[in-house]
Design a protein around this motif. Structure first.
Motif, PDB file in Angstrom:
ATOM      1  N   ALA A  18       0.825  -1.204   0.000  1.00  0.00           N
ATOM      2  CA  ALA A  18       0.000   0.000   0.000  1.00  0.00           C
ATOM      3  C   ALA A  18       0.862   1.258   0.000  1.00  0.00           C
ATOM      4  O   ALA A  18       0.603   2.208  -0.763  1.00  0.00           O
ATOM      5  CB  ALA A  18      -0.931  -0.010   1.213  1.00  0.00           C
ATOM      6  N   ALA A  19       1.901   1.268   0.851  1.00  0.00           N
ATOM      7  CA  ALA A  19       2.784   2.435   0.913  1.00  0.00           C
ATOM      8  C   ALA A  19       3.518   2.629  -0.408  1.00  0.00           C
ATOM      9  O   ALA A  19       3.689   3.764  -0.879  1.00  0.00           O
ATOM     10  CB  ALA A  19       3.782   2.263   2.056  1.00  0.00           C
ATOM     11  N   TYR A  20       3.946   1.533  -1.002  1.00  0.00           N
ATOM     12  CA  TYR A  20       4.642   1.594  -2.292  1.00  0.00           C
ATOM     13  C   TYR A  20       3.698   2.127  -3.371  1.00  0.00           C
ATOM     14  O   TYR A  20       4.085   2.982  -4.189  1.00  0.00           O
ATOM     15  CB  TYR A  20       5.126   0.197  -2.656  1.00  0.00           C
ATOM     16  CG  TYR A  20       5.904   0.090  -3.955  1.00  0.00           C
ATOM     17  CD1 TYR A  20       7.285   0.187  -3.965  1.00  0.00           C
ATOM     18  CD2 TYR A  20       5.240  -0.137  -5.159  1.00  0.00           C
ATOM     19  CE1 TYR A  20       8.003   0.076  -5.153  1.00  0.00           C
ATOM     20  CE2 TYR A  20       5.944  -0.248  -6.351  1.00  0.00           C
ATOM     21  CZ  TYR A  20       7.321  -0.139  -6.341  1.00  0.00           C
ATOM     22  OH  TYR A  20       8.013  -0.249  -7.525  1.00  0.00           O
ATOM     23  N   TYR A  21       2.465   1.654  -3.376  1.00  0.00           N
ATOM     24  CA  TYR A  21       1.508   2.015  -4.429  1.00  0.00           C
ATOM     25  C   TYR A  21       1.150   3.506  -4.388  1.00  0.00           C
ATOM     26  O   TYR A  21       1.052   4.159  -5.443  1.00  0.00           O
ATOM     27  CB  TYR A  21       0.247   1.169  -4.279  1.00  0.00           C
ATOM     28  CG  TYR A  21      -0.798   1.430  -5.329  1.00  0.00           C
ATOM     29  CD1 TYR A  21      -0.664   0.916  -6.617  1.00  0.00           C
ATOM     30  CD2 TYR A  21      -1.930   2.205  -5.037  1.00  0.00           C
ATOM     31  CE1 TYR A  21      -1.622   1.158  -7.598  1.00  0.00           C
ATOM     32  CE2 TYR A  21      -2.890   2.454  -6.003  1.00  0.00           C
ATOM     33  CZ  TYR A  21      -2.727   1.935  -7.282  1.00  0.00           C
ATOM     34  OH  TYR A  21      -3.676   2.187  -8.243  1.00  0.00           O
ATOM     35  N   ILE A  22       0.949   4.063  -3.185  1.00  0.00           N
ATOM     36  CA  ILE A  22       0.500   5.460  -3.078  1.00  0.00           C
ATOM     37  C   ILE A  22       1.660   6.451  -3.133  1.00  0.00           C
ATOM     38  O   ILE A  22       1.427   7.656  -3.271  1.00  0.00           O
ATOM     39  CB  ILE A  22      -0.298   5.685  -1.774  1.00  0.00           C
ATOM     40  CG1 ILE A  22       0.592   5.476  -0.543  1.00  0.00           C
ATOM     41  CG2 ILE A  22      -1.523   4.782  -1.740  1.00  0.00           C
ATOM     42  CD1 ILE A  22      -0.101   5.771   0.777  1.00  0.00           C
ATOM     43  N   SER A  23       2.906   5.953  -3.033  1.00  0.00           N
ATOM     44  CA  SER A  23       4.061   6.853  -3.036  1.00  0.00           C
ATOM     45  C   SER A  23       4.399   7.297  -4.455  1.00  0.00           C
ATOM     46  O   SER A  23       4.209   6.544  -5.412  1.00  0.00           O
ATOM     47  CB  SER A  23       5.279   6.161  -2.417  1.00  0.00           C
ATOM     48  OG  SER A  23       5.059   5.843  -1.066  1.00  0.00           O
ATOM     49  N   PRO A  24       4.910   8.527  -4.615  1.00  0.00           N
ATOM     50  CA  PRO A  24       5.417   8.946  -5.925  1.00  0.00           C
ATOM     51  C   PRO A  24       6.568   8.032  -6.356  1.00  0.00           C
ATOM     52  O   PRO A  24       7.259   7.451  -5.509  1.00  0.00           O
ATOM     53  CB  PRO A  24       5.927  10.374  -5.664  1.00  0.00           C
ATOM     54  CG  PRO A  24       5.242  10.816  -4.415  1.00  0.00           C
ATOM     55  CD  PRO A  24       5.027   9.575  -3.602  1.00  0.00           C
ATOM     56  N   GLN A  25       6.771   7.896  -7.643  1.00  0.00           N
ATOM     57  CA  GLN A  25       7.776   6.961  -8.152  1.00  0.00           C
ATOM     58  C   GLN A  25       9.147   7.209  -7.552  1.00  0.00           C
ATOM     59  O   GLN A  25       9.872   6.271  -7.232  1.00  0.00           O
ATOM     60  CB  GLN A  25       7.849   7.036  -9.674  1.00  0.00           C
ATOM     61  CG  GLN A  25       8.823   6.024 -10.280  1.00  0.00           C
ATOM     62  CD  GLN A  25       8.786   6.010 -11.788  1.00  0.00           C
ATOM     63  OE1 GLN A  25       8.053   6.778 -12.409  1.00  0.00           O
ATOM     64  NE2 GLN A  25       9.557   5.127 -12.400  1.00  0.00           N
ATOM     65  N   ARG A  26       9.527   8.472  -7.382  1.00  0.00           N
ATOM     66  CA  ARG A  26      10.870   8.792  -6.900  1.00  0.00           C
ATOM     67  C   ARG A  26      11.098   8.351  -5.445  1.00  0.00           C
ATOM     68  O   ARG A  26      12.241   8.283  -4.986  1.00  0.00           O
ATOM     69  CB  ARG A  26      11.146  10.287  -7.045  1.00  0.00           C
ATOM     70  CG  ARG A  26      10.312  11.173  -6.160  1.00  0.00           C
ATOM     71  CD  ARG A  26      10.635  12.654  -6.386  1.00  0.00           C
ATOM     72  NE  ARG A  26       9.885  13.521  -5.503  1.00  0.00           N
ATOM     73  CZ  ARG A  26       8.647  13.943  -5.721  1.00  0.00           C
ATOM     74  NH1 ARG A  26       7.998  13.544  -6.812  1.00  0.00           N
ATOM     75  NH2 ARG A  26       8.041  14.751  -4.860  1.00  0.00           N
ATOM     76  N   HIS A  27       9.994   8.071  -4.726  1.00  0.00           N
ATOM     77  CA  HIS A  27      10.121   7.691  -3.314  1.00  0.00           C
ATOM     78  C   HIS A  27       9.880   6.199  -3.071  1.00  0.00           C
ATOM     79  O   HIS A  27      10.015   5.737  -1.933  1.00  0.00           O
ATOM     80  CB  HIS A  27       9.144   8.496  -2.461  1.00  0.00           C
ATOM     81  CG  HIS A  27       9.437   9.966  -2.413  1.00  0.00           C
ATOM     82  ND1 HIS A  27      10.707  10.463  -2.248  1.00  0.00           N
ATOM     83  CD2 HIS A  27       8.601  11.045  -2.527  1.00  0.00           C
ATOM     84  CE1 HIS A  27      10.669  11.775  -2.239  1.00  0.00           C
ATOM     85  NE2 HIS A  27       9.407  12.161  -2.420  1.00  0.00           N
ATOM     86  N   ARG A  28       9.536   5.460  -4.120  1.00  0.00           N
ATOM     87  CA  ARG A  28       9.187   4.052  -3.909  1.00  0.00           C
ATOM     88  C   ARG A  28      10.380   3.219  -3.455  1.00  0.00           C
ATOM     89  O   ARG A  28      10.227   2.287  -2.657  1.00  0.00           O
ATOM     90  CB  ARG A  28       8.582   3.471  -5.188  1.00  0.00           C
ATOM     91  CG  ARG A  28       7.167   3.952  -5.439  1.00  0.00           C
ATOM     92  CD  ARG A  28       6.635   3.500  -6.766  1.00  0.00           C
ATOM     93  NE  ARG A  28       5.303   4.061  -7.016  1.00  0.00           N
ATOM     94  CZ  ARG A  28       4.772   4.221  -8.210  1.00  0.00           C
ATOM     95  NH1 ARG A  28       5.451   3.840  -9.296  1.00  0.00           N
ATOM     96  NH2 ARG A  28       3.573   4.731  -8.337  1.00  0.00           N
ATOM     97  N   SER A  29      11.559   3.497  -3.978  1.00  0.00           N
ATOM     98  CA  SER A  29      12.745   2.757  -3.533  1.00  0.00           C
ATOM     99  C   SER A  29      13.019   3.015  -2.059  1.00  0.00           C
ATOM    100  O   SER A  29      13.493   2.131  -1.338  1.00  0.00           O
ATOM    101  CB  SER A  29      13.960   3.126  -4.372  1.00  0.00           C
ATOM    102  OG  SER A  29      14.264   4.504  -4.245  1.00  0.00           O
TER     103      SER A  29
END
Length: 527
Positions: A18-29
């Motif tokens: 869920a956190a990965y999905y809602i995060s902007p791409q630059r913050h997913r890592s």
């Protein structure tokens, strides 16, 4: 928290998704890195400091090697004696590399192997009546240290040989070393295989989500239905070996082999499935190993990433040393092409299998396990021309089913004996179990109910049989190059969802959990 625990499956992993999905791409890592450190901390606590220090050192050493290479180029642009300058910088780079590798392996040896060496040193001293007893150490070992150490070493060696560029992004390197699905049991990934896709932060796609969840479910099937149900029987036999002999020990070795495969490959399925959801292709670690024809082929199909790591970072480096090249040349000149080839590969193969044994654990039975396969593989290599000549003379088609069955049975016997020693608590216990097969063989244990007194019920045996039969069918299909998941994806949606729900129900019905079942740790997480 392990990959098959309710906390991981129903809380940790969904929250990360869920956190990965809602995060902007630059913050997913960053989400994945934070999740990985939380996962590590949940198991090893303050030992997280080992992983942090290791990561910082690997990062610095990689950049140091690159800086040394840059300084060399500047020096070569102005110096007249290029040969001498190259030699100086080559020596410096080797020292940097060995510093980085030495630190990583030194920590591993100190934490994991110090008591083994101390114990054996004390035993040798006692043989000579020398009163010099070193005290045992009491280190706590962080989870996954054997796996991320090998990944760290591969990164440094690949930077040294300029196969990859050193990463100046500490976050990307840290995630490569600590990615939580691979942290406990691997696979042992290379930086070039996963680092970029991990850091990229791809959007979760429907296909990746469904394929990944299917793979996770398949891993749970293996773990809960086969591995965990077999655990009480296997533990009873190998914890009290003096109580059993003959056919019971054979059954124990056979079922431990299937338990180990189901446990380890099941965990890898869950790992690869989790990576697939995030758009990361984690390397395969198993490819139907029991369909192999020889011990060499078996190990090309079993724990594939460890085998390729040992081939690339142990076998080839030993083969390419001056001594290795000289040994190969002299062997071929004196003994001919085939025998010379076998002799020339014996030294690097010894390095591979002694490393394989040590990597798995700190007992002499693990070292014996490695030497056992070394002897088997050298014998296979040595006798291959003779076998070809003999089968041709007898007009035996090696591709026909009868000969394939013979090869399979022969391989299974080799594997079962090897796993008997692997599962033993010591080398002496391994030999005790092996010799007891011949001293107390009695078929009656199959019919007198003895096996039902080993912690498993008739329902457990039925579930395990169902699980193994399913494994066999799926293995045959995969061996023919057919992707079951691709076939399922062509079905209409009601059929796909119906199949998925049916698979979940099967795991819920046949899986070992709940009242009467103790949680079973992942076997390879202890190596």
């Amino acid at each position: 928290m392990t990959y098959n625990s309710p906390l991981y499956l129903f809380a940790f992993f969904p929250l990360v998704l869920a956190a990965y999905y809602i995060s902007p791409q630059r913050h997913r890592s960053k989400v994945l890195l934070i999740a990985s450190y939380i996962f590590f901390y949940s198991i090893s606590g303050k030992l997280l400091i080992y992983l942090l220090l290791s990561t910082l050192l690997i990062h610095h050493t990689g950049l140091w090697l690159d800086h040394c290479r840059s300084e060399e180029k500047k020096e070569l642009a102005v110096t007249q004696d290029k040969k001498a300058s190259k030699a100086v910088f080559a020596k410096k780079r080797r020292h940097i590399l060995w510093f980085g590798i030495g630190f990583q392996l030194g920590i591993l040896l100190l934490l994991k192997y110090s008591n083994f060496f101390i114990s054996n040193y004390n035993d040798v001293m006692n043989l000579f009546s020398i009163k010099s007893v070193l005290p045992a150490t009491h280190f706590v070992i962080p989870i996954g240290i054997s796996f991320y150490t090998l990944q760290a070493v591969s990164y440094l060696v690949d930077v040294y040989y300029e196969k990859i560029k050193p990463d100046d992004n500490l976050e990307r390197l840290a995630l490569y070393l600590a990615f939580f699905p691979t942290l406990m049991e691997g696979p042992i990934s290379r930086y070039s295989q996963v680092a970029e896709s991990l850091h990229e932060g791809k959007q979760i796609q429907y296909k990746n989500l469904t394929y990944g969840l299917q793979r996770v479910l398949w891993g749970l099937f293996k773990k809960l239905i086969i591995a965990d149900r077999l655990n009480p029987l296997v533990e009873n036999i190998f914890n009290t070996p003096s109580n059993y002999s003959g056919i019971t020990v054979i059954i124990g070795a056979v079922l431990y082999t299937f338990q180990l495969y189901a446990d380890f490959s099941g965990c890898i399925d869950m790992t690869i499935g989790a990576g697939e959801i995030f758009g990361v292709t984690i390397p395969e670690n198993f490819r139907q190993p029991f369909f192999a024809k020889t011990a060499s082929e078996f190990w090309r199909r079993w724990h594939i990433t460890l085998g390729t790591w040992l081939k690339d970072y142990v076998f080839y480096p030993i083969s390419l040393t001056k001594f290795g090249k000289k040994l190969g040349k002299k062997s071929r000149e004196k003994f001919g092409k085939h025998l010379g080839q076998v002799l020339s590969t014996s030294l690097p193969l010894f390095g591979v299998w002694i490393a394989n044994g040590f990597w798995h654990g700190t007992g002499w039975h693990y070292i014996f396990f490695g030497m056992y396969y070394l002897a088997i593989i050298l014998f296979e290599n040595l006798t291959e021309p003779t076998v070809v000549t003999l089968t041709n003379a007898l007009h035996i088609n090696r591709e026909r089913i009868p000969y394939r069955i013979f090869q399979t049975v022969k391989l299974l016997i080799i594997v079962f004996i090897g796993e008997l020693f692997f599962a033993a608590r010591s080398l002496s216990q391994g030999f005790q179990l092996f010799t007891s097969i011949f001293t107390g063989f009695n078929w009656s244990v199959l019919t007198d109910g003895s096996l039902l007194k080993l912690g498993v019920s008739i329902q457990d045996f039925f579930a395990v049989f169902f699980g193994l039969a399913t494994l066999l069918i799926v293995g045959v299909i995969h061996e023919r190059g057919i992707s079951i998941r691709d076939r399922i994806s062509t079905w209409r949606m009601p059929a796909r969802f119906g199949f998925l729900y049916a698979a979940i129900i099967v795991v819920l019905i046949f899986g070992a959990y709940g009242e009467g079942y103790l949680p079973v740790k992942l076997i390879y997480a202890g190596f």
